[in-house]
Design an enzyme around this catalytic site. Structure first.
Site, PDB file in Angstrom:
ATOM      1  N   CYS A  75      39.083  38.361  43.179  1.00 40.66           N
ATOM      2  CA  CYS A  75      38.771  38.929  44.287  1.00 40.66           C
ATOM      3  C   CYS A  75      37.486  39.875  44.448  1.00 40.66           C
ATOM      4  CB  CYS A  75      39.960  39.943  44.428  1.00 40.66           C
ATOM      5  SG  CYS A  75      40.361  41.166  43.084  1.00 40.66           S
ATOM      6  N   HIS A 369      43.160  44.988  42.137  1.00 38.00           N
ATOM      7  CA  HIS A 369      42.642  44.260  43.447  1.00 38.00           C
ATOM      8  C   HIS A 369      41.557  44.671  43.971  1.00 38.00           C
ATOM      9  CE1 HIS A 369      42.733  40.792  46.329  1.00 38.00           C
ATOM     10  NE2 HIS A 369      43.321  41.530  47.158  1.00 38.00           N
ATOM     11  N   ASN A 391      40.577  41.308  53.310  1.00 35.12           N
ATOM     12  CA  ASN A 391      41.262  40.834  52.159  1.00 35.12           C
ATOM     13  C   ASN A 391      40.561  39.590  51.978  1.00 35.12           C
ATOM     14  OD1 ASN A 391      42.756  40.881  49.938  1.00 35.12           O
ATOM     15  ND2 ASN A 391      44.561  41.278  51.001  1.00 35.12           N
TER      16      ASN A 391
END
Length: 451
Positions: A75, A369, A391
């Site tokens: 991520c 994250h 995202n």
């Protein structure tokens, strides 16, 4: 010293009294029925909280199609490359564009293996049962990372379009690959220690490391494919204009097409703990990836200053990279981060009273994250009340084709880090960046990696 409890056992009579108290309140039975049938999170979700988070924003940057890290912990790379591709898309008026996450992944693995083995040489006499050695050996190589680690890779290798080095099976599902690479690094550590015990010199240990890294490179090429050294570029704008280059490398591509000065971006954290006063800079021992690269460095500021800087960057038309605890108050179906939409205290009839600092200190929460802020809604008082998030979990994530929404309340409690152009900080805060850096232990919660 606390004296030993004379009767620590949970007796049958005490357990029976708990059961009686549970059934005495009808709300407990209703909550249990909903939770067992629909799951803990779904049963606790509150439509009234969701109604307060309409998907509309006063500042709203337009991005290309959503990306998908799939079954990997990349991520931090996806979110950084989403920042970079935004600049390319808008500079060249493209319909869509994506950069190669696999390229960054390959070189991070290569550099991090070298970083790890050099640390093992530094710690060649460290007892194998020490906390430090055990901590570093527990996970020699993983997928997660932080902004400064990404910046080191960009400075050294640049970036490339995804179509010249796409994902493969081991980049989109990395667990098996990481397992064997970790075993290899531990095996190499044993070899280095045996050589040291046999009397090898410092130079001989480095010669062994260089030979080991040759094996690492071969394994990485087998797993991920070898990255291109040069490549051709063709970008077609919406009006048909072509921008082309032939035989350029990743660094040249970054400087020409992305055009950001990576050195202008700094990491700002919000860690309201007793051991980390605001206004000081920090680093984490043994945290990094490129041996000759810049160390991880944070400036700790109050959350309101972090939000103010993020809003200024968004107003100027540039997204904001951030790291957070994505496990807290998350509604996957709706694509929402918000305590009021998931009032677990009311559902369980239990007050949750930990402060943000206490959650960090007691390891209840930490950054896990990284995502991108693409928008924010400023209310009538010019204060943020909700944030738009890009995202990297694919278009099926949430209700808005992979784009999420977070309440400002969630931002306050669970956003721990942003990467910001330092020009959006006040002159006083910019001056703080040049002060001596305080070293944190490797296991400090601010050393966790976003994945």
């Amino acid at each position: 010293m606390i004296e030993k409890n004379e009767n620590p056992a949970l007796s049958e009579a005490l357990a029976a009294s708990y059961s009686e108290a549970f059934h005495a309140d009808r709300a407990n039975e209703i909550a249990a029925a909903a939770s067992v049938h629909d799951g803990f999170i779904n049963a606790a979700a509150d439509y009234q909280g969701l109604q307060k988070l309409p998907y509309s924003f006063s500042i709203d940057l337009k991005q290309g199609s959503i990306t998908n890290q799939k079954h990997s912990g990349r991520c931090w790379l996806f979110s950084a490359l989403n920042i970079f591709r935004y600049e390319i898309i808008h500079r060249y008026d493209l319909e869509d564009f994506e950069l190669s996450q696999n390229y960054m992944f390959f070189y991070d693995k290569l550099e991090r293996c070298n970083y790890y083995l050099n640390n093992m040489i530094r710690l060649i006499d460290e007892p194998s049962d020490s906390r430090l050695f055990a901590f570093l050996s527990a996970s020699p190589i993983g997928d997660g990372g932080q902004w400064d680690m990404m910046a080191n890779i960009v400075r050294k290798y640049g970036v490339v379009p995804k179509n010249v080095y796409p994902d493969g099976a081991n980049s989109i599902k990395s667990a098996d690959f990481n397992q064997y690479l970790s075993t290899l690094l531990r095996q190499f550590t044993v070899d280095l220690r045996k050589a040291h015990q046999a009397g090898a010199s410092a130079k001989e240990l480095q010669d062994i490391r260089r030979s080991q890294m040759k094996t690492v490179y071969r394994v990485l090429c087998i797993a991920l494919g070898e990255p291109p050294k040069t490549f051709d570029v063709t970008l077609r704008s919406k009006d048909g204009t072509l921008n082309r280059d032939f035989g350029i490398n990743g660094k040249q591509f970054f400087h020409k097409y992305v055009g950001l000065n990576i050195d202008d971006y700094v990491s700002i954290i919000n860690a309201p703990t007793a051991d980390k006063p605001f206004g000081r800079t920090y680093t984490v021992k043994y945290l990094g990836n490129v041996c000759e690269g810049s160390p991880v460095k944070y400036l700790n500021l109050p959350i309101e200053k972090i939000k103010a800087a993020a809003i200024l960057q968004l107003k100027d038309g540039h997204p904001v990279w951030f790291g957070s605890d994505c496990m807290k108050y998350r509604l996957n179906t709706e694509g929402v981060f918000d305590p009021d939409s998931l009032p677990m205290d009311r559902f369980l009839n239990v007050p949750f009273t930990l402060t943000k600092g206490e959650r960090l200190t007691y390891w209840d929460s930490a950054m896990d994250h990284a995502m991108v802020f693409l928008g924010v809604n400023l209310n009538g008082d010019d204060k943020p009340d909700r944030w738009r998030i890009e995202n990297s979990w694919g278009e099926e994530s949430g209700l808005n084709k992979g784009y999420w929404i977070a309440s400002d309340k969630w931002f306050n409690e669970y956003v721990y880090q942003i990467a910001i152009n330092k020009k959006y900080l006040s002159p006083e805060d910019q001056a703080l960046l040049s002060q001596p850096v305080i070293e944190l232990e490797p296991w400090d919660p601010m050393g966790t990696l976003a994945d």
